[in-house]
Design a protein around this motif. Structure first.
Motif, PDB file in Angstrom:
ATOM      1  N   GLU A  32     -24.764 -52.585 -89.436  1.00 20.73           N
ATOM      2  CA  GLU A  32     -25.622 -51.782 -90.304  1.00 20.73           C
ATOM      3  C   GLU A  32     -24.804 -51.186 -91.440  1.00 20.73           C
ATOM      4  N   ALA A  33     -25.287 -51.351 -92.679  1.00 21.07           N
ATOM      5  CA  ALA A  33     -24.562 -50.849 -93.844  1.00 21.07           C
ATOM      6  C   ALA A  33     -24.582 -49.331 -93.941  1.00 21.07           C
ATOM      7  N   GLU A  34     -25.685 -48.709 -93.492  1.00 14.17           N
ATOM      8  CA  GLU A  34     -25.827 -47.255 -93.617  1.00 14.17           C
ATOM      9  C   GLU A  34     -25.176 -46.538 -92.438  1.00 14.17           C
ATOM     10  N   ASP A  35     -25.100 -45.207 -92.548  1.00 15.90           N
ATOM     11  CA  ASP A  35     -24.496 -44.439 -91.456  1.00 15.90           C
ATOM     12  C   ASP A  35     -25.482 -44.123 -90.344  1.00 15.90           C
ATOM     13  N   ARG A  36     -26.744 -44.518 -90.528  1.00 16.47           N
ATOM     14  CA  ARG A  36     -27.721 -44.456 -89.438  1.00 16.47           C
ATOM     15  C   ARG A  36     -28.689 -45.610 -89.604  1.00 16.47           C
ATOM     16  N   PRO A  37     -29.138 -46.196 -88.511  1.00 10.23           N
ATOM     17  CA  PRO A  37     -30.015 -47.375 -88.594  1.00 10.23           C
ATOM     18  C   PRO A  37     -31.436 -46.991 -88.996  1.00 10.23           C
ATOM     19  N   GLY A  38     -32.108 -47.916 -89.665  1.00  9.24           N
ATOM     20  CA  GLY A  38     -33.501 -47.696 -90.029  1.00  9.24           C
ATOM     21  C   GLY A  38     -33.704 -46.736 -91.173  1.00  9.24           C
ATOM     22  N   TYR A  39     -32.715 -46.573 -92.024  1.00  7.91           N
ATOM     23  CA  TYR A  39     -32.753 -45.530 -93.041  1.00  7.91           C
ATOM     24  C   TYR A  39     -33.758 -45.820 -94.162  1.00  7.91           C
ATOM     25  N   HIS A  40     -33.847 -47.048 -94.638  1.00 11.83           N
ATOM     26  CA  HIS A  40     -34.601 -47.338 -95.858  1.00 11.83           C
ATOM     27  C   HIS A  40     -36.075 -47.656 -95.638  1.00 11.83           C
ATOM     28  N   SER A  41     -36.417 -48.362 -94.596  1.00  3.81           N
ATOM     29  CA  SER A  41     -37.803 -48.782 -94.395  1.00  3.81           C
ATOM     30  C   SER A  41     -38.369 -48.267 -93.081  1.00  3.81           C
ATOM     31  N   THR A  42     -37.687 -48.569 -91.981  1.00  2.00           N
ATOM     32  CA  THR A  42     -38.201 -48.200 -90.668  1.00  2.00           C
ATOM     33  C   THR A  42     -38.436 -46.701 -90.557  1.00  2.00           C
ATOM     34  N   GLY A  43     -37.477 -45.908 -91.020  1.00  2.00           N
ATOM     35  CA  GLY A  43     -37.592 -44.458 -90.898  1.00  2.00           C
ATOM     36  C   GLY A  43     -38.560 -43.821 -91.863  1.00  2.00           C
ATOM     37  N   ARG A  44     -39.169 -44.616 -92.753  1.00  2.00           N
ATOM     38  CA  ARG A  44     -40.099 -44.064 -93.745  1.00  2.00           C
ATOM     39  C   ARG A  44     -41.467 -44.727 -93.643  1.00  2.00           C
ATOM     40  N   SER A  45     -41.775 -45.262 -92.475  1.00  2.00           N
ATOM     41  CA  SER A  45     -43.022 -45.972 -92.270  1.00  2.00           C
ATOM     42  C   SER A  45     -44.199 -45.014 -92.183  1.00  2.00           C
ATOM     43  N   ALA A  46     -45.363 -45.497 -92.616  1.00  2.00           N
ATOM     44  CA  ALA A  46     -46.603 -44.724 -92.485  1.00  2.00           C
ATOM     45  C   ALA A  46     -47.138 -44.737 -91.056  1.00  2.00           C
ATOM     46  N   ALA A  47     -46.542 -45.525 -90.185  1.00  2.00           N
ATOM     47  CA  ALA A  47     -46.694 -45.374 -88.740  1.00  2.00           C
ATOM     48  C   ALA A  47     -48.089 -45.608 -88.190  1.00  2.00           C
ATOM     49  N   PHE A  48     -48.623 -46.800 -88.401  1.00  2.00           N
ATOM     50  CA  PHE A  48     -49.862 -47.149 -87.727  1.00  2.00           C
ATOM     51  C   PHE A  48     -49.852 -48.622 -87.325  1.00  2.00           C
ATOM     52  N   TRP A  49     -50.652 -48.932 -86.303  1.00  2.00           N
ATOM     53  CA  TRP A  49     -50.820 -50.300 -85.794  1.00  2.00           C
ATOM     54  C   TRP A  49     -52.242 -50.722 -86.099  1.00  2.00           C
ATOM     55  N   SER A  50     -52.399 -51.658 -87.022  1.00  2.00           N
ATOM     56  CA  SER A  50     -53.718 -52.124 -87.422  1.00  2.00           C
ATOM     57  C   SER A  50     -53.704 -53.644 -87.400  1.00  2.00           C
ATOM     58  N   GLU A  51     -54.602 -54.222 -86.623  1.00  2.00           N
ATOM     59  CA  GLU A  51     -54.619 -55.674 -86.484  1.00  2.00           C
ATOM     60  C   GLU A  51     -55.001 -56.386 -87.784  1.00  2.00           C
ATOM     61  N   SER A  52     -55.662 -55.693 -88.690  1.00  2.00           N
ATOM     62  CA  SER A  52     -56.042 -56.327 -89.949  1.00  2.00           C
ATOM     63  C   SER A  52     -54.969 -56.187 -91.015  1.00  2.00           C
ATOM     64  N   TYR A  53     -54.014 -55.279 -90.810  1.00  2.00           N
ATOM     65  CA  TYR A  53     -53.029 -55.000 -91.851  1.00  2.00           C
ATOM     66  C   TYR A  53     -52.062 -56.177 -92.010  1.00  2.00           C
ATOM     67  N   GLY A  54     -51.876 -56.625 -93.225  1.00  2.00           N
ATOM     68  CA  GLY A  54     -51.015 -57.765 -93.486  1.00  2.00           C
ATOM     69  C   GLY A  54     -51.772 -59.069 -93.607  1.00  2.00           C
ATOM     70  N   GLY A  55     -53.072 -59.067 -93.241  1.00  2.00           N
ATOM     71  CA  GLY A  55     -53.885 -60.260 -93.395  1.00  2.00           C
ATOM     72  C   GLY A  55     -53.914 -61.150 -92.164  1.00  2.00           C
ATOM     73  N   ALA A  56     -54.676 -62.218 -92.279  1.00  2.00           N
ATOM     74  CA  ALA A  56     -54.909 -63.109 -91.139  1.00  2.00           C
ATOM     75  C   ALA A  56     -53.648 -63.826 -90.683  1.00  2.00           C
ATOM     76  N   GLY A  57     -52.689 -64.041 -91.575  1.00  2.00           N
ATOM     77  CA  GLY A  57     -51.459 -64.714 -91.177  1.00  2.00           C
ATOM     78  C   GLY A  57     -50.536 -63.861 -90.334  1.00  2.00           C
TER      79      GLY A  57
END
Length: 364
Positions: A32-57
């Motif tokens: 990991e390049a940063e001093d803590r993992p998940g710094y740029h995307s994972t740690g800033r997620s809007a935090a929901f599970w939606s089966e439709s999100y992202g589309g049918a693929g």
């Protein structure tokens, strides 16, 4: 010089979940390049599970991940209400058609019955009752913990400096590290193309985009079980955060050079303007605002598999804003490809060809 079966570049949710899946079967180094993992995307997620999100693929990966996320205690009820105005009727029909036959429960509803103060022109609604909150921090921490318990090593503050093919795999220089690995995994998120270039692999065209979120306090009493509200035209979403608070995003995707991003005032203002056109609630305060990175391949589907031109280089990238909600299934699918094993029953019905990196390479 230390040697590993697998070196994974990137310890966000993509790299962490894959490390947890493969570490019981191989020696793994997570870089990991940063001093803590998940710094740029994972740690800033809007935090929901939606089966439709992202589309049918993306939906098969999300749906397949549901049981594991439930069993791990990472989900709790939320619901999503997709809304539109009269001019959005065609988009509503297209949305329903895209998921027809998938098993997702989508029901036409009067949105005003679920969102008090909804302005009169928002007359169309589709309820996705299965949508849930995700405890992102707990899920990411669990993946890292399982990987460590299985013997994986995590090295922080170790940006990739070089990666060269050698007779028995890869020689990797990252931070102060110098190691060799049989397989090099690119799970570097927004930096995935940059990592590929360092390793002498032709980039796929994964691009980074900034997404803005603000936490608002409103002078209205929100229903205890109000769902997340999503514009069918993709102009905003907001979800309750308790005690008269909500998270609001203008659903922006601003192309950026991969870096530590911050919210732009104009994007926050745009989000609030759109929000005030939806409900008659008054915004009392913007309590917090942030931005994160999302990274997409050209066709907006994730990329899992060995590069077709460079032996021993494995892609686990391009997960957009759906990397967390698909993490269990994506890791299981990628692990089967990486270890060349039969897939976990969780993903046995999912064809990995749709996500293969070879789809971006010209035919010989």
């Amino acid at each position: 010089m230390d040697r590993y079966d697998i070196a994974i570049v990137g310890a966000g949710i993509a790299g962490a979940s894959l490390a947890a899946a493969v570490a019981p079967h191989a020696s793994v180094l997570l870089i990991e390049a940063e001093d803590r993992p998940g710094y740029h995307s994972t740690g800033r997620s809007a935090a929901f599970w939606s089966e439709s999100y992202g589309g049918a693929g993306v939906q098969p990966l999300t749906t397949a991940s549901g049981s594991a996320l439930h069993d791990g205690g990472f989900l709790k009820p939320l619901g999503a209400l997709h809304i539109g105005r009269a001019e959005d009727e065609e988009a509503i029909h297209a949305f329903l058609a895209a998921f027809d036959g998938t098993g997702i429960s989508l029901a036409a509803v009067d949105p005003a019955t679920l969102v008090p103060g909804l302005r009169a022109d928002w007359t169309l609604g589709v309820l996705e009752a299965s949508c849930e909150y995700i405890d992102v921090a707990a899920l990411h921490a669990d993946c890292l913990s399982r990987a460590r318990r299985a013997g994986a090593q995590l090295m922080l503050s170790a940006p990739l400096r070089s990666a060269e093919r050698v007779a028995n795999g890869w020689q990797v220089e990252a931070g102060a590290l110098s190691v060799t690995a049989t397989v090099l995994v690119n799970a570097a998120g927004a930096w995935a193309d940059r990592v590929a270039a360092i390793a002498g692999v032709v980039p796929i065209g994964i691009r980074a985009y900034r997404r803005t979120v603000a936490q608002l306090r409103v002078n209205s009493t929100l229903p205890e079980r109000m769902p997340m509200v999503v514009d069918i035209a993709g102009r905003f979403y907001f979800k309750p955060e308790g005690a008269g608070r909500l998270w609001l995003s203008p659903h922006d995707e601003t192309l950026v050079v991969p870096r530590d991003v911050a919210p732009e005032e104009i994007d926050v203002a745009m989000a609030i303007d759109r929000f005030e056109q939806v409900v008659d609630w008054r915004v009392a305060a913007v309590e917090h605002k942030w931005a994160g990175l999302r990274s997409f391949a050209p066709d907006r589907l994730p990329v899992y598999g060995f590069d077709s031109a460079v032996p021993g280089f494995f892609w686990c990238a391009g997960q957009g804003g759906f990397g967390i909600q698909t993490a269990p299934a994506a890791a299981a699918l990628a692990a089967a490809l990486l270890l060349e094993r039969a897939p976990d029953p969780m993903v046995a019905a999912i064809d990995p060809a749709a996500y293969a990196p070879g789809r971006f390479r010209p035919l010989a």
